[in-house]
Design an enzyme around this catalytic site. Structure first.
Site, short mmCIF file in Angstrom:
data_model
loop_
_atom_site.label_atom_id
_atom_site.label_comp_id
_atom_site.label_asym_id
_atom_site.label_seq_id
_atom_site.Cartn_x
_atom_site.Cartn_y
_atom_site.Cartn_z
N LYS A 130 16.55 -44.40 15.27
CA LYS A 130 15.62 -43.32 15.66
C LYS A 130 15.04 -42.60 14.44
CE LYS A 130 18.70 -41.13 18.17
NZ LYS A 130 19.80 -42.10 18.10
N ASN A 153 15.27 -34.24 16.69
CA ASN A 153 16.66 -34.47 16.31
C ASN A 153 16.77 -34.73 14.81
OD1 ASN A 153 19.40 -34.74 17.20
ND2 ASN A 153 19.23 -36.95 16.87
N HIS A 201 28.11 -42.70 23.16
CA HIS A 201 28.21 -41.35 23.77
C HIS A 201 28.56 -41.42 25.26
CE1 HIS A 201 26.48 -40.03 20.05
NE2 HIS A 201 25.31 -40.58 20.30
#
Length: 479
Positions: A130, A153, A201
């Site tokens: 990302k 982020n 996650h």
């Protein structure tokens, strides 16, 4: 048709808002909302000196802070704004649900704060890649002469960026985690990409299905292009399930020859068959593989995804080439540290899960692999089976190294393995020395741990720094 953009903010001055978390994004949201006239209370379970210093700073600005209590729901709260890492099962959020109070994240607040003429968002998510892809995209947009920033982020909190005003940027390159997407129901990007999907996650999301669904939120309401990875069917499935604006197109990227409505690679050239007039018969040259740094397969995929989003925004082909040439990845992402005795030493400490490590291992032919750390519930059989033929040797350290050792015994029993049973500050130097002993000229010693770092290091950056220092010491001794 997707839902219309939410650009009109509520009457903040009439609201009592609870902000969960005293981290960077929580502080940013608290200050922004207080500046708009809301009555803001920040709650956090911590009570360290650093927490107290942050609390004191906010309280001087008229923001209430409650430390050492992250569970009690403040009476009279109209809205809860959470920091990304807080789990949906947190007692505070359960209490909010019982009281009929919405919980949103800082990205949602940023979206609601945008004015009617605000810069569009080109959004990126995925299990891995990302940050690199977002930075590549920002570099391409800048090469086209556009005012842009890599946000979300990454870097500056997106609430701060939005508050700079509608005329501050032409377009934003926005990195979004699954956590952030979970709490951003109104987000509607101009175009978006999901780079890949692999288990990660899951303790936060509860299941792979829930994790994928949160990633897929990035496509909701897209106006121009939903960019997906043709090598990862799950990303295409998310596009198929998205509710987008009429006329929005699915655009794939591939490391092979692209079909119509795809970007791909032909004889060392990155080409576009999606954003040209006759995409069924022609292709537009964008850049050479050599323009991508480093030119590892997964990084070429990152470049193609960034190029697709830029082209969706109307960026010319020359800017794609110039932006990729100008881009340099952050440290600890397939970073060449040094050559010692004709062996290359590569730092990919950012490879904190098996999916990232697999991509890193695929970039080299003959590898002495340094791996281990905190597995976070991962298993390593598939990674080792796919990479076994490339391994000359393996050096293991860290809390969960036994899981990797057992997978190596099952799938690569002929590969020499050094198991370092130590977690002291000299462990990395010992690992690098053992890797040097196992290597031969032409090999690559690759730090791609496939695990988190916190058992031995503060973060993956510190782990990578320790590796680079050990390589430099090795070179000094051997030199």
């Amino acid at each position: 048709m997707g839902s219309p953009e939410v650009t009109t903010a509520p009457d903040w001055q009439s609201m009592n808002i609870t902000v969960a978390g005293l981290g960077v994004s929580g502080i940013s949201a608290a200050r922004a909302l207080a500046g708009l006239g809301a009555s803001v209370t920040v709650v956090d379970g911590g009570s360290s000196e650093a927490h107290r210093e942050r609390a004191a700073s906010l309280e001087r600005e008229g923001i209430s802070v409650r430390l050492a209590d992250a569970e009690t729901f403040p009476e009279g709260t109209d809205l809860v704004v959470t920091s990304p890492g807080w789990k949906p099962t947190s007692p505070l959020f359960q209490a909010a649900a019982e009281a009929g109070v919405d919980v949103v994240g800082d990205v949602e607040i940023a979206w609601r704060l945008r004015g009617p003429d605000a810069a569009p968002w080109l959004a990126i998510t995925g299990t891995n890649g990302k940050t690199t892809t977002t930075q590549m995209l920002a570099s391409i947009l800048a090469a086209a002469g556009l005012r842009t920033a890599a946000v979300g982020n990454i870097g500056t909190p997106i609430v701060d960026v939005v508050q700079e005003g509608d005329d501050a940027y032409d377009v934003l390159a926005v990195e979004l985690s699954s956590y952030q997407l979970h709490w951003a129901p109104s987000l509607r990007a101009h175009s978006a990409a999901v780079l890949n999907l692999a288990p990660d996650h899951l303790d936060w999301h509860g299941s792979m299905e829930a994790y994928a669904a949160d990633k897929g939120r990035i496509y909701e309401g897209n106006r121009v292009a939903c960019v997906y990875n043709t090598a990862d069917k799950a990303t295409e499935d998310l596009v198929r399930g998205a509710d987008v604006e009429e006329g929005c197109r699915a655009v794939g990227f591939t490391l092979g020859t692209p079909g119509p409505s795809q970007l791909g690679v032909v004889e060392g050239i990155l080409v576009d068959r999606a954003f040209i007039e006759d995409r069924h018969k022609q292709a537009q040259e964008l850049a050479e593989v050599a323009d991508v740094s480093p030119p590892a397969p997964h990084n070429i995929a990152n470049a193609l995804a960034a190029a697709a989003l830029a082209r969706a925004f109307g960026v010319p082909a020359a800017a794609v080439r110039d932006g990729l040439r100008a881009f340099r990845p952050d440290a600890h992402r397939i970073q060449h540290v040094a050559d010692v005795d004709r062996v290359a030493y590569i730092d990919d400490s950012k490879a904190t899960n098996t999916h990232a490590a697999e991509a890193s291992l695929a970039a080299y032919e003959s590898i002495v692999w340094i791996a281990g750390g905190l597995a976070k519930g991962a298993t390593f059989d598939e990674l080792v089976a796919k990479s076994a033929k490339r391994l000359r040797g393996v050096v293991l350290f860290g809390a969960d190294r036994a899981l990797i050792r057992e997978a190596l015994a099952r799938h690569a029993p002929e590969v020499p393995v050094v198991d370092l049973d130590r977690t002291d500050t000299g462990a990395m130097l010992a690992a690098v020395r053992e890797a040097a002993r196992l290597s031969e000229p032409g090999d690559t010693v690759l730090l791609a741990p496939a695990c988190a770092s916190m058992d031995m290091f503060t973060n993956y950056n510190k782990r990578g720094d320790a590796f680079a220092e050990a390589v430099r010491e090795l070179g000094a001794v051997d030199g």
